[in-house]
Enzyme design. Structure first.
Site, PDB file in Angstrom:
ATOM      1  N   LEU A  68       5.213  21.444  15.450  1.00 41.15           N
ATOM      2  CA  LEU A  68       4.047  22.331  15.301  1.00 41.15           C
ATOM      3  C   LEU A  68       2.997  21.659  14.427  1.00 41.15           C
ATOM      4  CD1 LEU A  68       5.425  25.968  14.973  1.00 41.15           C
ATOM      5  CD2 LEU A  68       4.253  24.903  16.883  1.00 41.15           C
ATOM      6  N   HIS A  69       2.368  20.635  14.975  1.00 45.88           N
ATOM      7  CA  HIS A  69       1.249  19.997  14.281  1.00 45.88           C
ATOM      8  C   HIS A  69      -0.016  20.791  14.596  1.00 45.88           C
ATOM      9  CE1 HIS A  69      -0.237  18.114  18.012  1.00 45.88           C
ATOM     10  NE2 HIS A  69       1.054  17.955  18.304  1.00 45.88           N
ATOM     11  N   ALA A  70      -1.165  20.280  14.231  1.00 49.62           N
ATOM     12  CA  ALA A  70      -2.417  21.047  14.260  1.00 49.62           C
ATOM     13  C   ALA A  70      -2.711  21.768  15.577  1.00 49.62           C
ATOM     14  CB  ALA A  70      -3.593  20.141  13.888  1.00 49.62           C
ATOM     15  N   ASP A 116       2.438  18.534  23.845  1.00 55.59           N
ATOM     16  CA  ASP A 116       2.133  17.117  23.651  1.00 55.59           C
ATOM     17  C   ASP A 116       2.379  16.307  24.916  1.00 55.59           C
ATOM     18  OD1 ASP A 116       1.489  17.463  20.900  1.00 55.59           O
ATOM     19  OD2 ASP A 116       3.625  17.600  20.466  1.00 55.59           O
TER      20      ASP A 116
END
Length: 91
Positions: A16-18, A89
């Site tokens: 859970l990146h930006a 992603d």
């Protein structure tokens, strides 16, 4: 009606990146009901807070618990679970 919880496995290959955190937090905010997210047995944070979500340090394959309370909580958790289990992603 008691709060409803779901445990979900994170699908995004970079966690859970930006970008996926923003999509998730915005969906939680748009739901209009109180929703929390917690990693493992950690303290829950407001799911509508992108900073709170990113601070959890959630990686691919980690499990998180979502909890919602209010009208439409079940359907909201279905939507949020789908967002979290999707690999945002992927090419």
């Amino acid at each position: 009606m008691p709060p409803i919880s779901r445990t979900v496995r994170i699908g995004s290959s970079h966690g859970l990146h930006a970008r996926p955190a923003k999509l998730f937090a915005q969906a939680a905010k748009d739901a209009g009901i109180p929703i929390t997210i917690a990693k493992d047995s950690g303290s829950p944070v407001n799911a509508a807070s992108i900073l709170g979500v990113i601070a959890l340090g959630v990686e691919q394959g980690d499990y998180v618990t979502l909890t919602a309370d209010g009208d439409g909580a079940d359907a909201t958790l279905d939507t949020l679970a789908d967002l979290l289990s999707t690999d945002h992603d992927a090419a």
